[in-house]
Write a protein that holds these residues in place. Structure first.
Motif, PDB file in Angstrom:
ATOM      1  N   MET A   1       8.675  -0.785  -5.982  1.00  0.00           N
ATOM      2  CA  MET A   1       9.500  -1.913  -6.527  1.00  0.00           C
ATOM      3  C   MET A   1      10.490  -2.655  -5.632  1.00  0.00           C
ATOM      4  SD  MET A   1       8.104  -2.317  -9.649  1.00  0.00           S
ATOM      5  CE  MET A   1       9.493  -3.442 -10.373  1.00  0.00           C
ATOM      6  N   SER A   2      10.703  -2.017  -4.524  1.00  0.00           N
ATOM      7  CA  SER A   2      11.882  -2.599  -3.684  1.00  0.00           C
ATOM      8  C   SER A   2      11.452  -2.695  -2.232  1.00  0.00           C
ATOM      9  CB  SER A   2      13.311  -1.427  -3.725  1.00  0.00           C
ATOM     10  OG  SER A   2      13.497  -1.336  -5.098  1.00  0.00           O
ATOM     11  N   THR A   3      10.160  -2.599  -2.121  1.00  0.00           N
ATOM     12  CA  THR A   3       9.663  -2.863  -0.784  1.00  0.00           C
ATOM     13  C   THR A   3      10.238  -3.912  -0.042  1.00  0.00           C
ATOM     14  OG1 THR A   3       7.526  -1.891  -1.425  1.00  0.00           O
ATOM     15  CG2 THR A   3       7.601  -2.886   0.869  1.00  0.00           C
ATOM     16  N   ALA A   4      10.379  -5.325  -0.276  1.00  0.00           N
ATOM     17  CA  ALA A   4      10.979  -6.237   0.471  1.00  0.00           C
ATOM     18  C   ALA A   4      12.409  -5.923   0.611  1.00  0.00           C
ATOM     19  CB  ALA A   4      10.873  -7.514  -0.145  1.00  0.00           C
ATOM     20  N   THR A   5      13.205  -5.386  -0.460  1.00  0.00           N
ATOM     21  CA  THR A   5      14.464  -4.913  -0.085  1.00  0.00           C
ATOM     22  C   THR A   5      14.692  -4.009   1.075  1.00  0.00           C
ATOM     23  OG1 THR A   5      15.189  -5.731  -2.339  1.00  0.00           O
ATOM     24  CG2 THR A   5      16.566  -4.345  -1.307  1.00  0.00           C
ATOM     25  N   ILE A   6      13.909  -3.147   0.896  1.00  0.00           N
ATOM     26  CA  ILE A   6      13.951  -1.782   1.859  1.00  0.00           C
ATOM     27  C   ILE A   6      13.744  -2.328   3.323  1.00  0.00           C
ATOM     28  CG2 ILE A   6      13.064   0.274   2.772  1.00  0.00           C
ATOM     29  CD1 ILE A   6      12.159   0.836  -0.480  1.00  0.00           C
ATOM     30  N   GLU A   7      12.828  -3.167   3.499  1.00  0.00           N
ATOM     31  CA  GLU A   7      12.635  -3.537   4.839  1.00  0.00           C
ATOM     32  C   GLU A   7      13.682  -4.623   5.230  1.00  0.00           C
ATOM     33  OE1 GLU A   7       8.815  -5.806   4.359  1.00  0.00           O
ATOM     34  OE2 GLU A   7       7.722  -3.734   4.438  1.00  0.00           O
ATOM     35  N   GLU A   8      14.175  -5.266   4.425  1.00  0.00           N
ATOM     36  CA  GLU A   8      15.287  -6.048   4.942  1.00  0.00           C
ATOM     37  C   GLU A   8      16.430  -5.359   5.136  1.00  0.00           C
ATOM     38  OE1 GLU A   8      18.179 -10.094   3.393  1.00  0.00           O
ATOM     39  OE2 GLU A   8      16.505  -9.074   1.983  1.00  0.00           O
ATOM     40  N   LEU A   9      16.981  -4.428   4.410  1.00  0.00           N
ATOM     41  CA  LEU A   9      18.275  -3.328   4.789  1.00  0.00           C
ATOM     42  C   LEU A   9      17.868  -2.779   5.887  1.00  0.00           C
ATOM     43  CD1 LEU A   9      18.855  -1.818   1.025  1.00  0.00           C
ATOM     44  CD2 LEU A   9      20.225  -3.860   2.286  1.00  0.00           C
ATOM     45  N   ARG A  10      16.633  -2.402   6.233  1.00  0.00           N
ATOM     46  CA  ARG A  10      16.338  -1.415   7.478  1.00  0.00           C
ATOM     47  C   ARG A  10      16.557  -2.604   8.663  1.00  0.00           C
ATOM     48  NH1 ARG A  10      11.520   2.441   5.401  1.00  0.00           N
ATOM     49  NH2 ARG A  10      12.700   4.063   4.566  1.00  0.00           N
ATOM     50  N   LYS A  11      16.239  -3.626   8.625  1.00  0.00           N
ATOM     51  CA  LYS A  11      16.145  -4.630   9.746  1.00  0.00           C
ATOM     52  C   LYS A  11      17.754  -4.817   9.919  1.00  0.00           C
ATOM     53  CE  LYS A  11      11.789  -7.119   9.056  1.00  0.00           C
ATOM     54  NZ  LYS A  11      11.254  -8.329   8.497  1.00  0.00           N
ATOM     55  N   LEU A  12      18.609  -4.704   9.120  1.00  0.00           N
ATOM     56  CA  LEU A  12      20.045  -4.855   9.176  1.00  0.00           C
ATOM     57  C   LEU A  12      20.896  -3.737   9.699  1.00  0.00           C
ATOM     58  CD1 LEU A  12      20.895  -6.960   5.912  1.00  0.00           C
ATOM     59  CD2 LEU A  12      20.814  -7.585   8.185  1.00  0.00           C
ATOM     60  N   GLY A  13      20.053  -2.555   9.775  1.00  0.00           N
ATOM     61  CA  GLY A  13      20.671  -1.386  10.311  1.00  0.00           C
ATOM     62  C   GLY A  13      20.903  -0.143   9.670  1.00  0.00           C
ATOM     63  N   LEU A  14      20.781  -0.517   8.025  1.00  0.00           N
ATOM     64  CA  LEU A  14      21.115   0.592   7.340  1.00  0.00           C
ATOM     65  C   LEU A  14      19.974   1.782   6.970  1.00  0.00           C
ATOM     66  CD1 LEU A  14      22.798  -1.597   4.026  1.00  0.00           C
ATOM     67  CD2 LEU A  14      23.674  -0.335   6.015  1.00  0.00           C
ATOM     68  N   THR A  15      20.410   2.791   6.840  1.00  0.00           N
ATOM     69  CA  THR A  15      19.449   4.062   6.304  1.00  0.00           C
ATOM     70  C   THR A  15      19.164   3.820   5.106  1.00  0.00           C
ATOM     71  OG1 THR A  15      20.556   5.372   8.041  1.00  0.00           O
ATOM     72  CG2 THR A  15      19.203   6.435   6.297  1.00  0.00           C
ATOM     73  N   VAL A  16      17.678   3.932   4.707  1.00  0.00           N
ATOM     74  CA  VAL A  16      16.956   3.610   3.335  1.00  0.00           C
ATOM     75  C   VAL A  16      16.357   4.902   3.311  1.00  0.00           C
ATOM     76  CG1 VAL A  16      15.846   2.215   1.640  1.00  0.00           C
ATOM     77  CG2 VAL A  16      17.442   1.178   3.340  1.00  0.00           C
ATOM     78  N   TYR A  17      16.222   5.469   1.942  1.00  0.00           N
ATOM     79  CA  TYR A  17      15.486   6.669   1.714  1.00  0.00           C
ATOM     80  C   TYR A  17      14.811   5.792   0.568  1.00  0.00           C
ATOM     81  CZ  TYR A  17      14.158  11.005  -0.385  1.00  0.00           C
ATOM     82  OH  TYR A  17      12.944  11.915  -1.169  1.00  0.00           O
ATOM     83  N   ALA A  18      13.384   5.922   0.914  1.00  0.00           N
ATOM     84  CA  ALA A  18      12.336   5.400  -0.208  1.00  0.00           C
ATOM     85  C   ALA A  18      11.796   6.565  -0.857  1.00  0.00           C
ATOM     86  CB  ALA A  18      11.544   4.502   0.297  1.00  0.00           C
ATOM     87  N   PHE A  19      11.796   6.444  -2.410  1.00  0.00           N
ATOM     88  CA  PHE A  19      11.078   7.582  -3.028  1.00  0.00           C
ATOM     89  C   PHE A  19      10.057   6.949  -4.109  1.00  0.00           C
ATOM     90  CE2 PHE A  19      13.473   5.747  -6.635  1.00  0.00           C
ATOM     91  CZ  PHE A  19      12.609   6.110  -7.761  1.00  0.00           C
ATOM     92  N   GLU A  20       8.989   7.884  -4.420  1.00  0.00           N
ATOM     93  CA  GLU A  20       7.912   7.372  -5.096  1.00  0.00           C
ATOM     94  C   GLU A  20       7.223   8.550  -5.653  1.00  0.00           C
ATOM     95  OE1 GLU A  20       3.990   4.454  -5.543  1.00  0.00           O
ATOM     96  OE2 GLU A  20       5.827   3.950  -4.206  1.00  0.00           O
ATOM     97  N   THR A  21       7.548   8.953  -7.063  1.00  0.00           N
ATOM     98  CA  THR A  21       6.585  10.083  -7.603  1.00  0.00           C
ATOM     99  C   THR A  21       5.883   9.603  -8.536  1.00  0.00           C
ATOM    100  OG1 THR A  21       8.593  10.272  -9.190  1.00  0.00           O
ATOM    101  CG2 THR A  21       8.882  11.575  -7.393  1.00  0.00           C
ATOM    102  N   GLN A  22       4.562  10.295  -8.504  1.00  0.00           N
ATOM    103  CA  GLN A  22       3.777   9.879  -9.369  1.00  0.00           C
ATOM    104  C   GLN A  22       2.903  10.733 -10.654  1.00  0.00           C
ATOM    105  OE1 GLN A  22       0.424   8.959  -6.610  1.00  0.00           O
ATOM    106  NE2 GLN A  22       1.296   6.993  -5.956  1.00  0.00           N
ATOM    107  N   THR A  23       3.816  12.092 -10.211  1.00  0.00           N
ATOM    108  CA  THR A  23       3.468  13.114 -11.521  1.00  0.00           C
ATOM    109  C   THR A  23       4.905  13.914 -11.606  1.00  0.00           C
ATOM    110  OG1 THR A  23       3.264  14.885  -9.699  1.00  0.00           O
ATOM    111  CG2 THR A  23       1.227  13.328 -10.452  1.00  0.00           C
ATOM    112  N   LEU A  24       4.831  14.738 -12.664  1.00  0.00           N
ATOM    113  CA  LEU A  24       5.884  15.786 -12.862  1.00  0.00           C
ATOM    114  C   LEU A  24       6.260  16.286 -11.830  1.00  0.00           C
ATOM    115  CD1 LEU A  24       8.078  16.501 -14.887  1.00  0.00           C
ATOM    116  CD2 LEU A  24       6.243  17.786 -16.215  1.00  0.00           C
ATOM    117  N   ASP A  25       5.228  17.011 -11.494  1.00  0.00           N
ATOM    118  CA  ASP A  25       5.298  18.209 -10.401  1.00  0.00           C
ATOM    119  C   ASP A  25       6.056  17.441  -9.162  1.00  0.00           C
ATOM    120  OD1 ASP A  25       4.446  20.239 -11.591  1.00  0.00           O
ATOM    121  OD2 ASP A  25       2.267  20.003 -10.576  1.00  0.00           O
ATOM    122  N   GLU A  26       5.775  15.956  -8.834  1.00  0.00           N
ATOM    123  CA  GLU A  26       6.394  15.337  -7.647  1.00  0.00           C
ATOM    124  C   GLU A  26       7.921  14.971  -7.995  1.00  0.00           C
ATOM    125  OE1 GLU A  26       4.039  12.099  -6.492  1.00  0.00           O
ATOM    126  OE2 GLU A  26       2.280  13.246  -5.955  1.00  0.00           O
TER     127      GLU A  26
END
Length: 325
Positions: free
Chosen positions: A140-165
């Motif tokens: 949901m935040s791909t564009a924002t993540i890429e923009e923040l990284r270009k600006l030098g910020l550290t971004v941790y992106a998550f994506e869980t698809q199951t309860l185990d994950e």
């Protein structure tokens, strides 16, 4: 988020919110949800190991495939996913959260924190908070993540698809913030909750399993290969939806399927009346027998620490005699 649903709100429909993440809403577009594993062994069946302390610098590979390096536990965190906000507070890192997205509303401690936008995060507002790391949902935040990284910020992106994950993700966040023990306690409780449900419904025969219809946005249901379907399966239900993903229903097909239980969103105003007012639906077993139950959107949509609470609520709706209060 959760894959397509991600960060929050049960649906971009139900409140223009997001998966991994949550909120309430009154729209009519369908959400995207999660695929579904079929069960898990009890945490008690294998000896628990003490969670390892984080060794900094700590390198993790996030959902975007990016290696994120933490030289130390982050002291200033911005979360732009409601589920991540819940995870951070649950594992004891709430004091380090300096900003959240507009949809983050749990726990109550988030009240008063600076807000940095909704589906489209306010990059300038995030920069002003000078975070050590931004926690974000990848889908949901791909564009924002890429923009923040270009600006030098550290971004941790998550994506869980199951309860185990989702449970494994909580453990990883605990390591990142140097609260592994707190995270382990949360994860262990979730595993215990799941096992409670599995034990309760494990003896059901196929003939005893109840047919269930789900509607969290008017006229839309969720089928196979999605996260909600996983929770129904774990709770001993049989989803009457016969197509994959979220799709618009045929009212006649639901009548023909004749579900014994109907679950619907508590956050969509008027949805109960829409369901009960449809022509011919009064003959469906679920409505004829009063088996229509509202479910908290945020519990069911956010891949965070309250997810197994949602599982228990679903199981109670299906088999109240098997699941203790």
């Amino acid at each position: 988020m959760w894959k397509r649903w991600l960060t929050g709100l049960l649906s971009v429909v139900l409140a223009v919110a997001v998966a991994a993440c949550g909120g309430t809403a009154e729209e009519t577009a369908p959400p995207a949800a999660e695929p579904a594993p079929q069960g898990a062994e009890s945490a008690a069946e294998s000896p628990a190991e003490s969670p390892a302390e984080a060794a900094y610098p700590l390198t993790v590979t996030d959902a975007s495939g990016t290696e994120v390096v933490f030289e130390k536990a982050p002291e200033r965190i911005v979360s732009i996913a409601p589920s991540e906000t819940e995870v951070l507070f649950a594992v004891g890192a709430g004091a380090s959260v300096v900003g959240v997205d507009d949809w983050s509303d749990f726990p109550a401690d988030v009240e008063g924190l600076p807000r940095v936008g909704g589906l489209e995060a306010n990059v300038e507002a995030i920069l002003e908070l000078e975070p050590d790391v931004v926690f974000a949902g990848w889908s949901m935040s791909t564009a924002t993540i890429e923009e923040l990284r270009k600006l030098g910020l550290t971004v941790y992106a998550f994506e869980t698809q199951t309860l185990d994950e989702a449970i494994a993700h909580i453990r990883e966040v605990g390591k990142i913030v140097d609260n592994a023990e707190e995270a382990e306690a949360v994860a262990a409780k979730m595993e215990a909750d799941r096992q409670k449900v599995l034990d309760a419904v494990g003896g059901l025969t196929d003939a005893e399993k109840k047919k269930v219809y789900v509607e969290f946005s008017p006229g839309w249901t969720v089928g196979k290969g999605e996260f909600m379907d996983e929770l129904l399966t774990l709770a001993g239900g049989v989803n009457v939806a016969d197509q994959p993903g979220w799709y618009e229903i045929s009212e006649e097909n639901i009548i023909e399927a004749n579900p014994e239980v109907i679950l619907y969103s508590a956050g969509v105003e008027g949805l109960e009346g829409i369901i009960t007012g449809r022509a011919g639906w009064n003959k469906i077993d679920a409505l004829a027998n009063g088996q229509l139950f509202a479910i908290d959107d945020n519990l069911i949509s956010r891949p965070g620490p309250r997810l197994t609470e949602a599982l228990i609520e679903v199981a109670k709706a299906l088999y109240p005699e098997r699941i203790g209060q």
